[in-house]
Design an enzyme around this catalytic site. Structure first.
Site, PDB file in Angstrom:
ATOM      1  N   LYS A  22       0.836  -1.202   0.000  1.00 32.81           N
ATOM      2  CA  LYS A  22       0.000   0.000   0.000  1.00 32.81           C
ATOM      3  C   LYS A  22       0.869   1.249   0.000  1.00 32.81           C
ATOM      4  O   LYS A  22       0.650   2.175  -0.800  1.00 32.81           O
ATOM      5  CB  LYS A  22      -0.921  -0.015   1.234  1.00 32.81           C
ATOM      6  CG  LYS A  22      -2.060   0.951   1.172  1.00 32.81           C
ATOM      7  CD  LYS A  22      -2.909   0.890   2.452  1.00 32.81           C
ATOM      8  CE  LYS A  22      -3.714  -0.396   2.534  1.00 32.81           C
ATOM      9  NZ  LYS A  22      -4.290  -0.617   3.876  1.00 32.81           N
ATOM     10  N   ARG A  91      -2.878   3.401   8.676  1.00 27.95           N
ATOM     11  CA  ARG A  91      -3.273   2.247   7.850  1.00 27.95           C
ATOM     12  C   ARG A  91      -2.194   1.185   7.790  1.00 27.95           C
ATOM     13  O   ARG A  91      -1.042   1.484   7.528  1.00 27.95           O
ATOM     14  CB  ARG A  91      -3.558   2.715   6.410  1.00 27.95           C
ATOM     15  CG  ARG A  91      -4.385   3.971   6.325  1.00 27.95           C
ATOM     16  CD  ARG A  91      -4.448   4.507   4.900  1.00 27.95           C
ATOM     17  NE  ARG A  91      -5.151   3.613   3.989  1.00 27.95           N
ATOM     18  CZ  ARG A  91      -5.249   3.831   2.688  1.00 27.95           C
ATOM     19  NH1 ARG A  91      -4.659   4.886   2.146  1.00 27.95           N
ATOM     20  NH2 ARG A  91      -5.896   2.986   1.927  1.00 27.95           N
ATOM     21  N   GLY A 100      -8.223  -6.788   4.561  1.00 27.03           N
ATOM     22  CA  GLY A 100      -9.058  -6.803   5.755  1.00 27.03           C
ATOM     23  C   GLY A 100      -8.485  -7.583   6.924  1.00 27.03           C
ATOM     24  O   GLY A 100      -9.152  -7.750   7.947  1.00 27.03           O
ATOM     25  N   MET A 102      -5.609  -6.951   8.723  1.00 29.11           N
ATOM     26  CA  MET A 102      -4.984  -6.166   9.784  1.00 29.11           C
ATOM     27  C   MET A 102      -5.793  -4.896  10.023  1.00 29.11           C
ATOM     28  O   MET A 102      -6.794  -4.663   9.387  1.00 29.11           O
ATOM     29  CB  MET A 102      -3.539  -5.871   9.414  1.00 29.11           C
ATOM     30  CG  MET A 102      -2.694  -7.128   9.432  1.00 29.11           C
ATOM     31  SD  MET A 102      -0.994  -6.828   8.973  1.00 29.11           S
ATOM     32  CE  MET A 102      -1.147  -6.214   7.335  1.00 29.11           C
ATOM     33  N   ARG A 334      -3.487  -0.936  -6.510  1.00 25.39           N
ATOM     34  CA  ARG A 334      -2.599  -2.098  -6.599  1.00 25.39           C
ATOM     35  C   ARG A 334      -2.995  -2.870  -7.841  1.00 25.39           C
ATOM     36  O   ARG A 334      -4.093  -2.666  -8.385  1.00 25.39           O
ATOM     37  CB  ARG A 334      -2.717  -2.970  -5.359  1.00 25.39           C
ATOM     38  CG  ARG A 334      -4.070  -3.631  -5.267  1.00 25.39           C
ATOM     39  CD  ARG A 334      -4.285  -4.351  -3.959  1.00 25.39           C
ATOM     40  NE  ARG A 334      -5.720  -4.413  -3.745  1.00 25.39           N
ATOM     41  CZ  ARG A 334      -6.319  -4.489  -2.578  1.00 25.39           C
ATOM     42  NH1 ARG A 334      -5.621  -4.493  -1.469  1.00 25.39           N
ATOM     43  NH2 ARG A 334      -7.629  -4.546  -2.497  1.00 25.39           N
ATOM     44  N   HIS A 450      -5.694 -43.468  -3.933  1.00 25.00           N
ATOM     45  CA  HIS A 450      -5.838 -44.058  -5.273  1.00 25.00           C
ATOM     46  C   HIS A 450      -6.905 -43.330  -6.079  1.00 25.00           C
ATOM     47  O   HIS A 450      -6.683 -42.934  -7.222  1.00 25.00           O
ATOM     48  CB  HIS A 450      -6.183 -45.541  -5.126  1.00 25.00           C
ATOM     49  CG  HIS A 450      -6.444 -46.231  -6.433  1.00 25.00           C
ATOM     50  ND1 HIS A 450      -7.712 -46.354  -6.957  1.00 25.00           N
ATOM     51  CD2 HIS A 450      -5.602 -46.796  -7.327  1.00 25.00           C
ATOM     52  CE1 HIS A 450      -7.629 -46.985  -8.122  1.00 25.00           C
ATOM     53  NE2 HIS A 450      -6.366 -47.273  -8.366  1.00 25.00           N
ATOM     54  N   SER A 776      13.188 -42.503 -18.662  1.00 25.41           N
ATOM     55  CA  SER A 776      12.003 -41.742 -18.270  1.00 25.41           C
ATOM     56  C   SER A 776      11.923 -41.806 -16.754  1.00 25.41           C
ATOM     57  O   SER A 776      11.900 -42.893 -16.169  1.00 25.41           O
ATOM     58  CB  SER A 776      10.749 -42.336 -18.910  1.00 25.41           C
ATOM     59  OG  SER A 776       9.620 -41.640 -18.446  1.00 25.41           O
ATOM     60  N   CYS A 844       7.695 -39.170 -16.552  1.00 31.17           N
ATOM     61  CA  CYS A 844       6.273 -39.526 -16.533  1.00 31.17           C
ATOM     62  C   CYS A 844       5.875 -39.570 -15.070  1.00 31.17           C
ATOM     63  O   CYS A 844       6.708 -39.525 -14.197  1.00 31.17           O
ATOM     64  CB  CYS A 844       6.026 -40.847 -17.238  1.00 31.17           C
ATOM     65  SG  CYS A 844       6.998 -42.213 -16.602  1.00 31.17           S
ATOM     66  N   TYR A 864      11.474 -33.780 -22.381  1.00 31.66           N
ATOM     67  CA  TYR A 864      10.012 -33.669 -22.391  1.00 31.66           C
ATOM     68  C   TYR A 864       9.430 -34.002 -21.026  1.00 31.66           C
ATOM     69  O   TYR A 864      10.093 -34.627 -20.190  1.00 31.66           O
ATOM     70  CB  TYR A 864       9.402 -34.587 -23.455  1.00 31.66           C
ATOM     71  CG  TYR A 864       9.514 -36.069 -23.149  1.00 31.66           C
ATOM     72  CD1 TYR A 864       8.536 -36.709 -22.383  1.00 31.66           C
ATOM     73  CD2 TYR A 864      10.571 -36.822 -23.627  1.00 31.66           C
ATOM     74  CE1 TYR A 864       8.635 -38.059 -22.090  1.00 31.66           C
ATOM     75  CE2 TYR A 864      10.682 -38.175 -23.342  1.00 31.66           C
ATOM     76  CZ  TYR A 864       9.704 -38.795 -22.571  1.00 31.66           C
ATOM     77  OH  TYR A 864       9.806 -40.120 -22.269  1.00 31.66           O
TER      78      TYR A 864
HETATM   79  P1  ADP Z   1      -7.653  -2.102   3.955  1.00 36.51           P
HETATM   80  O1  ADP Z   1      -6.239  -2.475   3.680  1.00 36.51           O
HETATM   81  O2  ADP Z   1      -8.346  -3.016   4.870  1.00 36.51           O
HETATM   82  O3  ADP Z   1      -8.403  -1.774   2.698  1.00 36.51           O
HETATM   83  P2  ADP Z   1      -7.255   0.720   4.294  1.00 36.51           P
HETATM   84  O4  ADP Z   1      -5.988   1.148   4.923  1.00 36.51           O
HETATM   85  O5  ADP Z   1      -7.325   0.809   2.812  1.00 36.51           O
HETATM   86  O6  ADP Z   1      -7.575  -0.745   4.792  1.00 36.51           O
HETATM   87  O7  ADP Z   1      -8.385   1.588   4.943  1.00 36.51           O
HETATM   88  C1  ADP Z   1      -9.722   1.204   5.112  1.00 36.51           C
HETATM   89  C2  ADP Z   1     -10.662   2.269   4.580  1.00 36.51           C
HETATM   90  O8  ADP Z   1     -10.395   3.544   5.107  1.00 36.51           O
HETATM   91  C3  ADP Z   1     -10.563   2.384   3.096  1.00 36.51           C
HETATM   92  O9  ADP Z   1     -11.832   2.163   2.551  1.00 36.51           O
HETATM   93  C4  ADP Z   1     -10.076   3.757   2.820  1.00 36.51           C
HETATM   94  O10 ADP Z   1     -10.767   4.307   1.735  1.00 36.51           O
HETATM   95  C5  ADP Z   1     -10.379   4.514   4.086  1.00 36.51           C
HETATM   96  N1  ADP Z   1      -9.299   5.469   4.337  1.00 36.51           N
HETATM   97  C6  ADP Z   1      -8.029   5.192   4.628  1.00 36.51           C
HETATM   98  N2  ADP Z   1      -7.266   6.279   4.693  1.00 36.51           N
HETATM   99  C7  ADP Z   1      -8.082   7.318   4.428  1.00 36.51           C
HETATM  100  C8  ADP Z   1      -7.889   8.746   4.333  1.00 36.51           C
HETATM  101  N3  ADP Z   1      -6.693   9.281   4.490  1.00 36.51           N
HETATM  102  N4  ADP Z   1      -8.964   9.490   4.054  1.00 36.51           N
HETATM  103  C9  ADP Z   1     -10.158   8.926   3.871  1.00 36.51           C
HETATM  104  N5  ADP Z   1     -10.416   7.609   3.943  1.00 36.51           N
HETATM  105  C10 ADP Z   1      -9.377   6.804   4.218  1.00 36.51           C
HETATM  106 MG    MG Z   2      -7.950  -0.564   1.262  1.00 36.97          MG
END
Ligand code: ADP
Ligand code: MG
Ligand code: MG
Length: 890
Positions: A22, A91, A100, A102, A334, A450, A776, A844, A864
């Site tokens: 990220k 974040r 989701g 962490m 990403r 088997h 083989s 094989c 092969y």
């Molecule tokens: P995850 O990796 O679980 O997606 P994120 O770090 O992307 O977690 O954050 C979760 C939510 O918080 C995301 O939907 C993102 O849009 C929102 N968010 C994160 N940082 C900001 C920010 N600086 N301003 C507004 N919304 C944010």
């Molecule tokens: Mg996110």
């Protein structure tokens, strides 16, 4: 550069190790000049130090202070300023995306004072709502309070105000909620909600570090094979607000459809909402295209940014964005996850658009994805009733009537019924039944049983180890523990991918890719993509791809699927079924003439088998393995036969032939048949048998030559341990060849080689090569004998525990053990070629179709790989990818 913190403006996408995915991608978007809320990343190095020592590393707090000060200058606002506060998000983000798994804390910097400052600029309701969200999120993720503590309080308040959604709460209600939440924090955490913004930030950072070790994150990493040692980075970023009225909102978007791979943007948008609301599904989103009505300039800017990202990453991207009062902000991007269909279509389309070249496109799809495209599957749209779930051992969908033995499977299928063979477990005797059935279901055994191995070889669905099933052969029924009884003839549906077993007929969708390979006309963009990428792969790969095929039908399909020969034609099925009596007669023979008579009856049957296979494979090599399994597999079961003979005797029905058979079966009985009289050993002990097979092969080839065909038989001797065995066998074969050729009056070209499947053979490959035209590698037996694991017992014994405990990461029967078995292979390759430089080398066995193993065979320099017809396209693709990946490393 040293230190533990990097400004977004300092990094780039190559730094995912240090900044997490990220963070690296936020930095990259900054470099591209896209509108990203400013911020900084605390490195994974800091996280690793914290997780190791239990305290943040020296200097981190100071560094964070410096970067925070810079951020404040940039934003012209101070964290938690009572008049106009800067708020930040904290974040998580590790090297590999763990969606989701962490924690993330939003709105850090709000307290009893700054909430008023925020209200002055964004309205009271918005400010109070943000504050109560912060206390809730902070309370649960940082202070470890059960989330339901807050949820209950909120529900009670809403109940009190008889309102169903948050919008029904008045500003005063929100104010009350904030103070209720603060009380709950004090009560459950033993401390008040921290009012110092910097303390909030520091605690949130530690909480994100700690979230690396939550059970769900650990579990996810295990499943995805992500190392425990990486740690997570922490991104501290200025907050932007999508929940600031109708001119604000948040969304997610993909630069192409991640489900189908179709071109054109794709996504969801939610007005007046923060990012979390979009994914949580509390409110209904609208399609991204609706944004054009709501906010045309932002929509157009977003599309431009998405196009820029796709061009820059040269791949499909997924994106999170927020619009605050008409201003677009990019919050995340990403390279997006996608289905196998989408992977092929996107790679193909991008090659067409010139974004990537075809080599790159081939590298972007995997054999595993292609395999997924080749299985029929259940229609997702249909509701189904699950009976039980076992181990998904061979993917695909199968629907049919329950049959409880191989014989019934054959009879019913011959009269046109689709059947599912349900057994406690299967053995070689069930083979005909498995061939007749569209799927196999067992109550015992797992992925290497088997049933599983055979079904995968056939590309036929199989669910194993469905332990809730009690197969009752007397009542002809299957009791589902804690569920209904299935009678023979009831319809069930198997999902060999998930292991799910359903009652009744679930509608199945055929694989378009398979229909295409089978030569049918198919109009499907996924098929076009597969065809184009495979054509390119065929031009790139160095290794040939051969098939394991035992019948003319398999051979024909193998050719359609791209086989350049047969690498393994097993002859054992030619002794089963109605031909079994001939084997019995052979074993019972008391003198040469009886034995010769039995063999003479077998000869034309075998010759016919070979003629048809050689015809299907005209012009291509067909490697035929001489009889391999122990004789007892073709004879009646010792215990059963003993009981029957005893019963017959008791009732005065005794019969001398049955007695002789029993004596013969008893004499042949071995404690360890897998380590006993099989393969070349059998051939040397019963020489007539091999001579008959050789004659059948060479006469079949002669017949083909006589009608102008181009047969290329290769006779393969199994289970050789010492060159002496092979030398003797060659003599027998040479004698037969001489006789056939002189009788026919023309030469019958053929080659003689051996399997390398006993470790001793690999270690003495130089000697063995002096007698062999080809090797083989039989990696199934070679693995079994190198490890000393019985491949037929791995499910029952210690194996599952080994996998669960992590003693073994994967089963060496599924993916080649490159260190152990692999080193025997490289040894044998080197020694063999040293003696005979043009020695042909192949593999094989199950590993021939396994992507990781193919990578190894490429690097070992084999000529092969051979695999089941169904795996051929996978092998073609992976053999090319192995070359391309090798090039990339050079
Ligand atoms: P995850 O990796 O679980 O997606 P994120 O770090 O992307 O977690 O954050 C979760 C939510 O918080 C995301 O939907 C993102 O849009 C929102 N968010 C994160 N940082 C900001 C920010 N600086 N301003 C507004 N919304 C944010
Ligand atoms: Mg996110
Ligand atoms: Mg073998």
């Amino acid at each position: 550069m040293t230190g533990f913190v990097r400004d977004f403006a300092e990094g780039d996408r190559s730094q995912a190790d240090l900044l997490g995915g990220k963070g690296a991608n936020l930095a990259e978007m900054c470099r591209l000049g896209l509108p990203v809320p400013p911020g900084f990343t605390i490195t994974t190095e800091a996280c690793r130090a914290y997780l190791r020592d239990g305290v943040v590393p020296d200097g981190l707090d100071t560094e964070v202070g410096e970067h925070l000060a810079r951020l404040e200058r940039q934003m012209d606002r101070r964290l938690g300023d009572p008049s106009d506060p800067l708020l930040v998000s904290v974040r998580s983000g590790s090297k590999f995306s763990m969606p989701g798994m962490m924690e993330t804390v939003l709105d850090v910097g709000l307290n009893d004072d700054s909430v008023n400052g925020l209200a002055r600029h964004g309205g009271e309701r918005f400010a109070l709502d943000s504050y109560r969200r912060l206390i809730q999120m902070f309370g649960s993720t940082v202070l470890g309070i059960e989330p339901k503590v807050f949820a209950t309080a909120l529900a009670e308040l809403k109940d009190d105000r008889s309102s169903v959604d948050d919008a029904g709460l008045a500003v005063d209600d929100l104010r009350e909620l904030v103070s209720t939440y603060q009380g709950l924090v004090l009560q459950h955490a033993g401390r008040g909600f921290p009012q110092d913004p910097r303390e909030q930030l520091d605690l949130a950072v530690r909480a994100v570090f700690d979230s690396w070790h939550t059970p769900r994150a650990t579990f996810y990493r295990q499943r995805e094979h992500i190392s425990e040692d990486l740690g997570t980075a922490v991104n501290v970023q200025a907050m932007v607000f999508g929940n600031r009225g109708a001119s604000s909102g948040s969304g997610v978007a993909f630069t192409r459809d991640p489900a189908t791979g179709a071109s054109g943007v794709y996504g969801d948008y939610l007005q007046h909402a923060q990012g979390e609301d979009v994914v949580s599904g509390i409110r209904n989103t609208v399609p991204l295209s609706d944004l054009i009505e709501l906010d045309k300039p932002s929509y157009e800017e977003l599309l431009r940014n998405m196009a820029a990202l796709e061009r820059h990453y040269r791949d499909m991207c997924d994106i999170e964005f927020t619009i605050e009062a008409g201003k677009l902000w990019m919050l995340q991007t990403r390279v997006g996850k996608r289905t196998p269909e989408a992977a092929f279509r996107i790679a193909h389309a991008m090659a067409g658009e010139g974004l990537v070249d075809l080599d790159e496109a081939v590298l972007r799809v995997t054999g595993a994805q292609l395999a997924r495209l080749m299985f029929p599957r259940f229609d997702d749209a249909v509701a189904k009733q699950s009976l039980t779930v076992g181990i998904g051992a061979s993917p695909g969908a199968a629907v049919g009537r329950v049959v409880l033995d191989a014989g019934t499977a054959v009879t019913w299928s011959e009269r046109g019924e689709d059947v599912i063979l349900v057994r406690e477990e299967t053995n070689p005797d069930d083979l005909q039944g498995m061939v007749a059935a569209c799927g196999t279901l067992t109550s015992r055994g797992g992925k290497t049983s088997h049933a599983a191995v055979v079904a995968r070889g056939m590309g036929r669905p199989c669910v194993c180890g469905a332990e809730a099933l009690l197969v009752d052969l007397v009542q002809r029924q299957v009791q589902v523990r804690g569920g209904p009884v299935l009678h023979e003839g009831d319809v069930v549906s198997l999902d060999g991918t998930t292991g799910e077993v359903y009652a009744g007929a679930v509608p199945v969708v055929d694989s378009a890719v398979v229909r295409y390979f089978d030569g049918k006309a198919v109009e499907d963009p996924v098929v076009d993509a597969v065809a184009a990428l495979l054509t390119h792969a065929d031009g790139v790969r160095r290794m040939e791809v051969h098939a394991n095929a035992d019948t003319p039908e398999d051979a024909a399909r193998a050719r359609r699927f791209g086989a350049q020969g047969i690498g393994l034609c097993r002859t054992e099925h030619m002794f089963l079924g109605p031909r079994r009596v001939l084997v019995e007669r052979l074993v019972l023979a008391t003198n040469d003439s009886e034995r010769d008579a039995a063999l003479a009856e077998m000869l034309p049957l075998q010759r016919e088998d070979f003629t048809r296979i050689l015809a299907e494979m005209d012009g291509l090599p067909v490697t035929i393995r001489l009889i391999d399994p122990p004789l007892h597999e073709f004879l009646p079961d010792l215990t059963q036969l003993s009981v029957e003979v005893a019963l017959d005797d008791e009732q005065g029905r005794g019969n001398p032939t049955r007695h002789r058979l029993l004596a013969a079966v008893r004499a042949a009985h071995e404690q360890n048949p897998m380590l006993g009289l099989r393969g070349v050993r059998l051939g040397l002990v019963i020489p007539g048998l091999v001579a008959m097979q050789a004659r059948a092969i060479l006469e079949a080839a002669a017949d083909r030559l006589a009608v102008g065909g181009d047969p290329r038989p290769e006779i393969m001797v199994p289970l050789v341990s010492t060159v002496g065995e092979l030398a003797r066998m060659r003599q027998v074969l040479a004698g037969v060849a001489e006789e056939v050729e002189s009788r026919r009056g023309f030469a019958v070209p053929h080659r003689v080689g051996t399997m390398i499947e006993v470790p001793r053979a690999a270690l003495t490959a130089d000697q063995i090569a002096s007698e062999a035209d080809f090797f083989s590698f039989g990696t199934n037996d070679l693995t079994q004998m190198t490890w000393g694991f019985s491949r037929d017992d791995v499910e029952a014994a210690f194996f599952p525990a080994y996998l669960a405990e992590g003693v073994l990461a994967v089963s060496p029967f599924e993916s080649l053990d490159t260190e152990g078995v692999g080193s025997l292979i490289t040894t044998a390759v080197a020694k063999g070629r040293q003696v005979r430089p043009n020695l042909a080398l192949g593999v094989c066995g199950e590993h021939g179709g396994d992507p990781d193993s193919i990578q190894f065979f490429e690097s070992a320099g084999l000529d092969y790989v051979s695999c089941s017809p169904f795996r051929l396209p996978v092998a073609r693709l992976e053999a090319a990818r192995a070359v391309l990946r090798g090039d990339a490393r050079r």
